[in-house]
Design a protein around this motif. Structure first.
Motif, short mmCIF file in Angstrom:
data_model
loop_
_atom_site.label_atom_id
_atom_site.label_comp_id
_atom_site.label_asym_id
_atom_site.label_seq_id
_atom_site.Cartn_x
_atom_site.Cartn_y
_atom_site.Cartn_z
N LEU A 136 -121.30 -34.90 8.01
CA LEU A 136 -120.45 -34.58 6.85
C LEU A 136 -121.28 -34.04 5.70
O LEU A 136 -122.38 -34.53 5.42
N TRP A 137 -120.72 -33.05 5.03
CA TRP A 137 -121.26 -32.55 3.76
C TRP A 137 -120.06 -32.34 2.85
O TRP A 137 -119.06 -31.76 3.27
N SER A 138 -120.13 -32.80 1.61
CA SER A 138 -118.99 -32.62 0.71
C SER A 138 -119.43 -32.48 -0.74
O SER A 138 -120.42 -33.09 -1.16
N ALA A 145 -111.05 -35.93 -3.18
CA ALA A 145 -111.74 -36.80 -2.25
C ALA A 145 -111.38 -36.45 -0.81
O ALA A 145 -110.33 -35.86 -0.53
N THR A 146 -112.27 -36.87 0.12
CA THR A 146 -112.06 -36.72 1.56
C THR A 146 -112.21 -38.08 2.22
O THR A 146 -113.12 -38.84 1.87
N SER A 147 -111.32 -38.40 3.17
CA SER A 147 -111.38 -39.69 3.85
C SER A 147 -110.88 -39.55 5.28
O SER A 147 -110.26 -38.54 5.64
N TYR A 168 -117.08 -44.98 0.73
CA TYR A 168 -116.27 -44.12 -0.12
C TYR A 168 -116.72 -44.31 -1.57
O TYR A 168 -117.12 -45.39 -1.98
N GLN A 169 -116.60 -43.23 -2.35
CA GLN A 169 -117.17 -43.23 -3.70
C GLN A 169 -116.15 -43.24 -4.82
O GLN A 169 -116.43 -43.70 -5.92
N SER A 170 -114.95 -42.69 -4.57
CA SER A 170 -114.01 -42.53 -5.67
C SER A 170 -112.60 -42.42 -5.11
O SER A 170 -112.41 -42.19 -3.91
N ASN A 171 -111.62 -42.58 -5.97
CA ASN A 171 -110.23 -42.41 -5.56
C ASN A 171 -109.79 -40.96 -5.71
O ASN A 171 -110.13 -40.30 -6.70
N GLY A 172 -109.03 -40.48 -4.74
CA GLY A 172 -108.49 -39.14 -4.81
C GLY A 172 -107.22 -39.09 -5.63
O GLY A 172 -106.80 -40.10 -6.22
N GLY A 175 -104.62 -41.77 -5.01
CA GLY A 175 -105.05 -43.15 -5.21
C GLY A 175 -105.87 -43.75 -4.10
O GLY A 175 -106.39 -44.86 -4.24
N ASP A 176 -106.00 -43.05 -2.97
CA ASP A 176 -106.80 -43.57 -1.86
C ASP A 176 -108.28 -43.27 -2.08
O ASP A 176 -108.64 -42.19 -2.54
N PRO A 177 -109.17 -44.22 -1.73
CA PRO A 177 -110.61 -43.96 -1.87
C PRO A 177 -111.08 -42.91 -0.88
O PRO A 177 -110.47 -42.72 0.19
N GLY A 178 -112.17 -42.24 -1.24
CA GLY A 178 -112.73 -41.22 -0.35
C GLY A 178 -114.10 -40.80 -0.80
O GLY A 178 -114.65 -41.29 -1.79
N TRP A 179 -114.70 -39.88 -0.05
CA TRP A 179 -116.00 -39.33 -0.40
C TRP A 179 -115.85 -38.20 -1.42
O TRP A 179 -114.89 -37.43 -1.38
N THR A 180 -116.80 -38.10 -2.31
CA THR A 180 -116.82 -36.99 -3.25
C THR A 180 -118.03 -36.09 -2.99
O THR A 180 -117.87 -34.94 -2.60
N ALA A 181 -119.23 -36.61 -3.17
CA ALA A 181 -120.45 -35.83 -2.92
C ALA A 181 -121.28 -36.52 -1.86
O ALA A 181 -121.74 -37.64 -2.04
#
Length: 297
Positions: A136-138, A145-147, A168-172, A175-181
Motif C-alpha cells: 500500500l501507498w497512500s 481515508a482508505t480502509s 489506521y490513522q484518521s477518520n474519513g 466517520g470510519d477510521p482509515g489510512w491517510t499517509a
C-alpha cells in the motif's frame, strides 16, 4: 411506474421493493455491471452490488498471490475511481513493476467520492489462521481515508476491518477510521489483516477510499495481494509466520529483507540484524582507533 412491475427485466419485481430489499437499481438490470442480472445474483447467492462476486467468479484461496502486474487479479472497481494499469502518479510505480491498482493512475483523486475496489471472494473454508496482505501507498488530504471493509449479509452493510499493521490513522468523511499517509518516497508499506473471524466461511472484502470536498492528494495505490496461513513461511527464509515476521521487523515475503546477501533466518541464527545491511556474520567491525578513508570504496 407500476410498483408491481419489473421495469429493468432483471427478475426482481417492485421498484421500491427491489431498492429496499437489495439496494439494487430497479431501472438497471445489472446494478454492479458484472455481466449478471440482479435477479440471477440474488437467486444464485451472489451479491448484486459487488462487481467481483458473480456465478463463476474464482475465489481467492489460501496460498495465492495476485501479483497484479499482468492483469487486475480478479479484482473489480465500482466505477467511481479505482483503476488498474500503469501507475503514473503518487509513487509513480507499483511495488514490483509498473502496473497496479490506484484511485487515480495519472492524477489527483477527486472530491466527494466513495470509491470501492472489490477483491475476489475469499474462500476460508479450509483455513486456520488466514492473513490477507497487500502493498500500500497512500497520500490523502484532511478528511479523506482508505480502509478495508467486509460485507455482512446479515446486516446488509459494509463494516471496517482493523489491520494488524499499519494502524489506521484518521477518520474519513463518513466517520470510519482509515489510512491517510502510508509509504515513504516511492516505497510501499505492507498492510496485513488477520481474518480469523471468517474461518470456515466465504467472505467478501473491498478497499474503500472516501474523500470529502476539501483538499485532495494523490490517493491510494495497491499491489501484490496475498492470502497466506500465519504458520507458513512464504519466503522460505526459515522464519515462519507472516505477522510474526512483521512484528520482528522483517518482511515475510522477502528472503533477505536488508539485501546483504544473507537470508533473514540465517541472520537470526547468527545473532546479526536481518534489517541492517551492514551487519552480517564476518562483517567488518569498527574498533576504537579505526580509520576508514572512503576514498577507494
Amino acid at each position: 411506474t407500476d410498483e408491481g412491475s419489473d421495469p429493468d427485466g432483471d427478475g426482481l419485481f417492485g421498484v421500491m421493493d427491489e431498492f429496499l430489499a437489495y439496494g439494487t437499481d430497479p431501472f438497471l438490470a445489472d446494478s454492479d455491471a458484472d455481466g449478471e442480472l440482479d435477479g440471477d445474483e440474488v437467486s444464485g447467492g451472489t451479491e448484486p452490488l459487488n462487481p467481483a462476486d458473480y456465478a463463476g467468479a474464482i475465489p481467492m484461496a489460501v496460498g495465492e498471490n495476485l501479483d497484479l502486474e499482468l492483469d487486475p487479479g480478479r479484482c473489480a472497481a465500482d466505477g467511481e475511481g479505482w483503476a488498474w494499469g500503469t501507475v503514473g502518479s503518487g509513487p509513480n510505480r507499483s511495488w514490483d513493476g509498473s502496473n497496479g491498482w490506484a484511485t487515480d493512475l495519472v492524477g489527483i483523486t477527486g472530491n466527494n467520492r466513495r470509491m470501492g475496489l472489490y477483491l475476489p471472494p475469499i474462500d476460508l473454508t479450509g483455513a486456520s489462521e488466514p492473513v490477507l496482505s497487500f502493498r500500500l501507498w497512500s497520500r490523502h488530504g484532511n478528511g479523506d481515508a482508505t480502509s478495508l471493509q467486509a460485507w455482512s449479509a446479515v446486516e446488509q452493510a459494509w463494516t471496517n476491518v482493523s489491520p494488524v499493521t499499519p494502524a489506521y490513522q484518521s477518520n474519513g468523511p463518513v466517520g470510519d477510521p482509515g489510512w491517510t499517509a502510508q509509504g515513504y518516497l516511492s516505497n510501499h508499506v505492507l498492510a496485513a489483516f488477520a481474518l480469523d473471524d471468517w474461518v470456515g466461511d466465504r467472505v467478501l472484502l473491498r478497499v474503500m477510499t472516501a474523500t470529502d470536498g476539501g483538499f485532495n492528494d494523490s490517493g491510494a495505490y495497491l499491489d501484490e495481494l496475498r492470502l497466506d496461513e500465519e504458520g507458513s513461511d512464504p519466503d522460505a527464509d526459515g522464519l515462519p509466520g507472516v505477522l510474526a515476521e512483521l512484528a520482528a521487523g522483517t518482511d515475510p515475503f522477502l528472503l533477505d529483507t536488508d539485501f546483504d546477501g544473507i537470508d533473514d533466518g540465517q541472520e537470526v541464527a547468527d545473532g546479526t540484524d536481518p534489517t541492517n545491511p551492514a551487519d552480517w556474520l564476518g562483517s567488518p567491525v569498527w574498533t576504537i582507533g579505526s580509520r576508514i578513508d572512503l576514498d577507494l570504496d
